[in-house]
Write a protein that holds these residues in place. Sequence first.
Motif, mmCIF file in Angstrom:
data_model
loop_
_atom_site.group_PDB
_atom_site.id
_atom_site.type_symbol
_atom_site.label_atom_id
_atom_site.label_comp_id
_atom_site.label_asym_id
_atom_site.label_seq_id
_atom_site.Cartn_x
_atom_site.Cartn_y
_atom_site.Cartn_z
ATOM 1 N N SER A 18 0.729 -1.305 0.010
ATOM 2 C CA SER A 18 0.085 0.055 0.028
ATOM 3 C C SER A 18 0.934 1.193 0.012
ATOM 4 C CB SER A 18 -0.887 0.028 1.265
ATOM 5 O OG SER A 18 -1.708 1.253 1.275
ATOM 6 N N ASP A 19 0.312 2.153 -0.746
ATOM 7 C CA ASP A 19 1.312 3.428 -0.921
ATOM 8 C C ASP A 19 0.008 4.557 -1.347
ATOM 9 O OD1 ASP A 19 3.324 5.255 -1.085
ATOM 10 O OD2 ASP A 19 4.337 4.203 -2.470
ATOM 11 N N HIS A 20 0.729 5.610 -1.446
ATOM 12 C CA HIS A 20 -0.250 6.628 -1.858
ATOM 13 C C HIS A 20 -1.000 6.309 -3.439
ATOM 14 C CE1 HIS A 20 -2.154 10.554 -1.925
ATOM 15 N NE2 HIS A 20 -1.761 10.866 -3.299
ATOM 16 N N LEU A 21 -0.068 5.354 -3.950
ATOM 17 C CA LEU A 21 -0.718 4.975 -5.510
ATOM 18 C C LEU A 21 -0.717 3.502 -5.196
ATOM 19 C CD1 LEU A 21 -1.539 6.005 -8.204
ATOM 20 C CD2 LEU A 21 1.039 5.265 -8.987
ATOM 21 N N GLN A 22 -1.929 2.889 -5.026
ATOM 22 C CA GLN A 22 -2.158 1.638 -4.719
ATOM 23 C C GLN A 22 -2.348 0.743 -6.126
ATOM 24 O OE1 GLN A 22 -5.353 0.850 -1.622
ATOM 25 N NE2 GLN A 22 -5.762 2.932 -2.255
ATOM 26 N N THR A 23 -1.722 -0.407 -6.204
ATOM 27 C CA THR A 23 -1.264 -1.206 -7.392
ATOM 28 C C THR A 23 -1.783 -2.644 -7.135
ATOM 29 O OG1 THR A 23 1.006 -1.829 -6.808
ATOM 30 C CG2 THR A 23 0.568 0.336 -8.178
#
Length: 153
Positions: A18-23
């Motif tokens: 999980s990051d600010h931009l989820q992939t």
Amino acid sequence: MNLITAFLLMILIGHSTSDHLQTLVCPYENRNISQSRRVWCKRDVQDENCCTGFSFQLGTGVLHLEDGNIQVQDDGKAFTISIKTLAQGDGVYWCGFMTADKIIVKLAENYFSTAPFNFVWSILRWILFILLPLMTISFHIYSNRKHGDAKTT
């Protein structure tokens, strides 16, 4: 004790993407999939075999969907969907492809959340990852010093 803590921390760091931009990475083996329509959808809460979303044709390069909130890339072995914001909210999302018979074949799924905890954890886990070895080294030096002082008296 420190080894157990380090092991648990490594699992958490490796597991959480999980990051600010989820992939979500959607791997595929069949070369015929490259001609199929891709699918991105949210799993239905009532029926786990259904989902609501959209299909799209993926060409070469990067595809931007939903006003740039979704970015899709394909490397020939998998296509990766990167999400900035979730239009349908928190939940389990699927990626896959649609057959000629309009059947969705799920390639991968993951839980996506709009909660700020995901962004905070993506930063906090690296801070903890750096602090753990520093604390271990400090504890080791302190205990050696304490035992050294006890031997000299």
